[in-house]
Design a protein around this motif. Structure first.
Motif, PDB file in Angstrom:
ATOM      1  N   GLU A  44       0.828  -1.206   0.000  1.00  0.00           N
ATOM      2  CA  GLU A  44       0.000   0.000   0.000  1.00  0.00           C
ATOM      3  C   GLU A  44       0.865   1.259   0.000  1.00  0.00           C
ATOM      4  O   GLU A  44       0.525   2.260  -0.620  1.00  0.00           O
ATOM      5  N   VAL A  45       2.018   1.178   0.699  1.00  0.00           N
ATOM      6  CA  VAL A  45       2.917   2.332   0.793  1.00  0.00           C
ATOM      7  C   VAL A  45       3.314   2.832  -0.594  1.00  0.00           C
ATOM      8  O   VAL A  45       3.329   4.034  -0.861  1.00  0.00           O
ATOM      9  N   PHE A  46       3.617   1.898  -1.501  1.00  0.00           N
ATOM     10  CA  PHE A  46       4.034   2.300  -2.835  1.00  0.00           C
ATOM     11  C   PHE A  46       2.958   3.151  -3.509  1.00  0.00           C
ATOM     12  O   PHE A  46       3.241   4.171  -4.127  1.00  0.00           O
ATOM     13  N   TRP A  47       1.715   2.741  -3.356  1.00  0.00           N
ATOM     14  CA  TRP A  47       0.631   3.473  -4.030  1.00  0.00           C
ATOM     15  C   TRP A  47       0.426   4.854  -3.414  1.00  0.00           C
ATOM     16  O   TRP A  47       0.128   5.813  -4.113  1.00  0.00           O
ATOM     17  N   ILE A  48       0.604   4.924  -2.080  1.00  0.00           N
ATOM     18  CA  ILE A  48       0.490   6.235  -1.427  1.00  0.00           C
ATOM     19  C   ILE A  48       1.599   7.160  -1.939  1.00  0.00           C
ATOM     20  O   ILE A  48       1.370   8.317  -2.284  1.00  0.00           O
ATOM     21  N   VAL A  49       2.816   6.598  -1.996  1.00  0.00           N
ATOM     22  CA  VAL A  49       3.968   7.383  -2.453  1.00  0.00           C
ATOM     23  C   VAL A  49       3.788   7.814  -3.911  1.00  0.00           C
ATOM     24  O   VAL A  49       4.076   8.947  -4.279  1.00  0.00           O
ATOM     25  N   LEU A  50       3.264   6.903  -4.729  1.00  0.00           N
ATOM     26  CA  LEU A  50       3.024   7.232  -6.137  1.00  0.00           C
ATOM     27  C   LEU A  50       1.991   8.358  -6.251  1.00  0.00           C
ATOM     28  O   LEU A  50       2.155   9.304  -7.033  1.00  0.00           O
ATOM     29  N   ARG A  51       0.927   8.255  -5.423  1.00  0.00           N
ATOM     30  CA  ARG A  51      -0.103   9.294  -5.438  1.00  0.00           C
ATOM     31  C   ARG A  51       0.488  10.636  -4.998  1.00  0.00           C
ATOM     32  O   ARG A  51       0.226  11.673  -5.592  1.00  0.00           O
ATOM     33  N   ASN A  52       1.334  10.598  -3.943  1.00  0.00           N
ATOM     34  CA  ASN A  52       2.017  11.820  -3.499  1.00  0.00           C
ATOM     35  C   ASN A  52       2.809  12.447  -4.639  1.00  0.00           C
ATOM     36  O   ASN A  52       2.759  13.653  -4.863  1.00  0.00           O
ATOM     37  N   THR A  53       3.581  11.589  -5.336  1.00  0.00           N
ATOM     38  CA  THR A  53       4.481  12.072  -6.384  1.00  0.00           C
ATOM     39  C   THR A  53       3.694  12.740  -7.507  1.00  0.00           C
ATOM     40  O   THR A  53       4.012  13.858  -7.927  1.00  0.00           O
ATOM     41  N   ILE A  54       2.655  12.047  -7.984  1.00  0.00           N
ATOM     42  CA  ILE A  54       1.878  12.575  -9.106  1.00  0.00           C
ATOM     43  C   ILE A  54       1.064  13.796  -8.662  1.00  0.00           C
ATOM     44  O   ILE A  54       0.973  14.796  -9.381  1.00  0.00           O
ATOM     45  N   GLY A  55       0.501  13.726  -7.457  1.00  0.00           N
ATOM     46  CA  GLY A  55      -0.273  14.852  -6.941  1.00  0.00           C
ATOM     47  C   GLY A  55       0.586  16.102  -6.806  1.00  0.00           C
ATOM     48  O   GLY A  55       0.202  17.197  -7.248  1.00  0.00           O
ATOM     49  N   LEU A  56       1.778  15.937  -6.223  1.00  0.00           N
ATOM     50  CA  LEU A  56       2.695  17.060  -6.065  1.00  0.00           C
ATOM     51  C   LEU A  56       3.078  17.633  -7.434  1.00  0.00           C
ATOM     52  O   LEU A  56       3.019  18.850  -7.649  1.00  0.00           O
ATOM     53  N   ALA A  57       3.415  16.726  -8.359  1.00  0.00           N
ATOM     54  CA  ALA A  57       3.817  17.183  -9.697  1.00  0.00           C
ATOM     55  C   ALA A  57       2.675  17.946 -10.359  1.00  0.00           C
ATOM     56  O   ALA A  57       2.891  18.981 -11.004  1.00  0.00           O
ATOM     57  N   ALA A  58       1.436  17.458 -10.206  1.00  0.00           N
ATOM     58  CA  ALA A  58       0.285  18.097 -10.844  1.00  0.00           C
ATOM     59  C   ALA A  58       0.054  19.495 -10.265  1.00  0.00           C
ATOM     60  O   ALA A  58      -0.130  20.472 -11.006  1.00  0.00           O
ATOM     61  N   ILE A  59       0.076  19.601  -8.942  1.00  0.00           N
ATOM     62  CA  ILE A  59      -0.195  20.903  -8.315  1.00  0.00           C
ATOM     63  C   ILE A  59       0.925  21.895  -8.636  1.00  0.00           C
ATOM     64  O   ILE A  59       0.678  23.056  -8.982  1.00  0.00           O
ATOM     65  N   VAL A  60       2.173  21.421  -8.545  1.00  0.00           N
ATOM     66  CA  VAL A  60       3.308  22.283  -8.883  1.00  0.00           C
ATOM     67  C   VAL A  60       3.189  22.762 -10.336  1.00  0.00           C
ATOM     68  O   VAL A  60       3.419  23.934 -10.642  1.00  0.00           O
TER      69      VAL A  60
END
Lengths: 284, 261
Positions: free
Chosen positions: A59-75
């Protein structure tokens, strides 16, 4: 042209010899490390695909992936908005002012991302100048936490990536015939209408290129999220780092690296259909 | 009129918001406090003295300069050779190779760093100057190839033909015609490679060792735990060197333009 030039075969041989040293460096310092990581990703003692199975089942991987894409999208969204405003200002400013603002935009590109991130550590501190200014002007009652969370990472990343957005958008905006803007204004269009019906459609390619640069660079960012983010803001590059340096789990590091590389290449394949990415190199 | 003033106000504000965070560390380097705070309330040079008195900081600066100079030299030698080679290829092959050279620019730095670390470990190159130089050469060379390629493309092919017609061999044409004319491109590539290497931190984190580490790696290690204003001194040195490089690059660019006019 070809008359009087040496034969083709000797030309090809000469080209190969001239290219050989550079290609050797690419082979040993770029291709070999990637091949090594690919091999490591399949080297788990539990089986060839075990590392991928473990990673994708966690599950950690998916949370981290969501963080990465979410951060990239907002930035990307914030950087594009600011970048468009700056690029537009650049097209409207006269000589000296334009040069000065242009210099201000490209100057940070020469300074190490690490140094710029460290600067933000000092600026965003609880007792730092930004908190002090906001308290003094009454924006906030007391200092707020700006470091080691999503806010801090976002602010610093937008600042670091802004030039990559301004340059392609500016390149697109200067090509727009000023007569079109005058016509739009003359016909009584508001700025919002001119923006929506003239500026944006005619600069769409530049905006798309800028979005591609910023999004791709954000996905791969390591230093800024690692220094300014908190425990809840881990991104894929940080996850890879912990696999190597804390858990010594090379198959997992290899698998996560391959997935990140795949994500970046996938984005390039999709974006490349719409905008030329050769400019990626020139943006720096 | 009001609009023009508004525009200039926006430009000034934007420039300040972009530039100030870059140079914010500089005053901290001149702080008299024992901790890094912005803005400092008392000034001194004690942290500059501390930087140069600490052999680990000074050694890191020297390693950074060595790696950057060696990488820049490697980049322009290999880059010039590669650009000349690409110039002789048919357009299709040239395009394909340009794609290959784009690789190090596109690939995430952390992926390259971890891969290089794994390789370097198996051949004992972690914590060596050579390992760092190879990595930074790989990273900066694509820009050198591009930069020099642009200079080459701007060259009038009739010059080389005329020289060949007068009996000059290839080496002599390169030495007396091509090289002098693409020199600004090579110099620009060198400056760029130097700054790229000097600023780089992710690959260097993984390839540095206890003995050999670059200045950014030393900064990185320091700010991950507790840090003093001595880090701001190191950061200030990095800013000054990078901006000097940028100015030098611009100057060379201007020489190039004038040479063409």
């Amino acid at each position: 042209m070809t008359e009087g030039m040496p034969q083709k075969s000797s030309d090809a041989l000469g080209a190969a010899l001239l290219l050989a040293p550079a290609l050797l460096v690419i082979a040993i310092a770029f291709l070999a490390p990637l091949a090594r990581l690919a091999a490591l990703s399949f080297s788990s003692p539990q089986g060839v695909l075990a590392a991928y199975r473990e990673l994708l089942g966690d599950e950690v991987f998916w949370i981290v992936l969501r963080n990465t894409i979410g951060l990239a999208a907002i930035v990307t969204i914030i950087t594009l908005t600011g970048g468009f405003a700056l690029a537009l200002a650049l097209t409207r400013l006269g000589g000296g002012w334009r040069l000065a603002l242009f210099a201000a935009v490209v100057l940070p590109l020469w300074v190490s991302v690490l140094v710029r991130t460290f600067s933000w550590m000092l600026l965003l501190e609880r007792n730092g100048p930004i908190n002090e200014a906001m308290v003094a002007t009454g924006v906030i009652g007391q200092p707020v936490q700006l470091l080691f969370n999503f806010t801090g990472v976002t602010i610093a990343m937008v600042h670091v990536l802004l030039p990559y957005a301004v340059l392609p958008i500016y390149a697109a905006l200067v090509k727009i015939d000023p007569a079109l803007l005058k016509a739009s204004e003359g016909l009584g269009a508001s700025f919002a209408t001119t923006f929506q019906r003239v500026l944006l459609p005619l600069s769409a390619r530049g905006v798309a290129t800028a979005a591609a640069f910023v999004f791709l660079l954000s996905l791969s960012f390591f230093v800024t999220p690692a220094l300014l983010g908190g425990a809840n803001n881990m991104t894929i590059p940080m996850l890879i780092d912990t696999f190597v340096n804390e858990r010594l789990a090379w198959p997992l590091a290899g698998a996560a690296s391959m997935l990140l590389l795949g994500l970046v290449l996938g984005c390039i394949a999709v974006i490349g259909r719409f905008v030329p990415l050769g400019g990626l190199a020139e943006a720096r | 009129m009001a609009r023009a003033i508004g525009l200039k106000l926006f430009a000034a504000l934007a420039a300040a918001i972009i530039v100030l965070p870059v140079i914010a560390v500089i005053p901290v380097a001149f702080s008299a406090h024992s901790y890094a705070r912005l803005p400092p309330e008392a000034w001194s040079l004690r942290w500059w003295a501390a930087f140069f008195a600490d052999p680990t900081w000074f050694a890191a600066l020297i390693v950074s300069l060595e790696v950057a100079v060696l990488s820049a030299v490697a980049c322009i030698v290999l880059g010039t050779s590669a650009a000349l080679g690409m110039n002789r290829l048919p357009p299709v092959a040239r395009k394909l190779l340009a794609g290959v050279f784009l690789g190090p620019i596109i690939a995430p730095a952390i992926v390259l760093a971890v891969g290089l670390y794994s390789l370097a470990r198996s051949v004992g190159l972690v914590g060596s100057l050579l390992g760092l130089v190879i990595a930074h050469t790989m990273l900066a060379m694509p820009y050198a190839v591009l930069n020099i390629g642009v200079s080459l493309a701007a060259l009038d092919p009739r010059l080389a033909l005329a020289a060949a017609g007068l009996g000059a061999d290839r080496w002599r044409i390169f030495r007396t015609i091509t090289l002098p004319l693409i020199l600004p491109g090579i110099a620009g590539g060198a400056v760029f490679a130097f700054v790229t290497s000097f600023d780089e931190v992710v690959l260097a984190i993984f390839l540095s060792g206890p003995q050999v580490k670059t200045l950014p790696v030393r900064i990185w290690e320091e700010i991950r735990v507790e840090y003093t204003p001595v880090v701001a001194v190191a950061a200030t040195i990095m800013i000054v060197l990078a901006i000097t490089g940028a100015a030098l690059g611009r100057l060379l660019g201007r020489v190039r333009q004038e040479a063409r006019a």
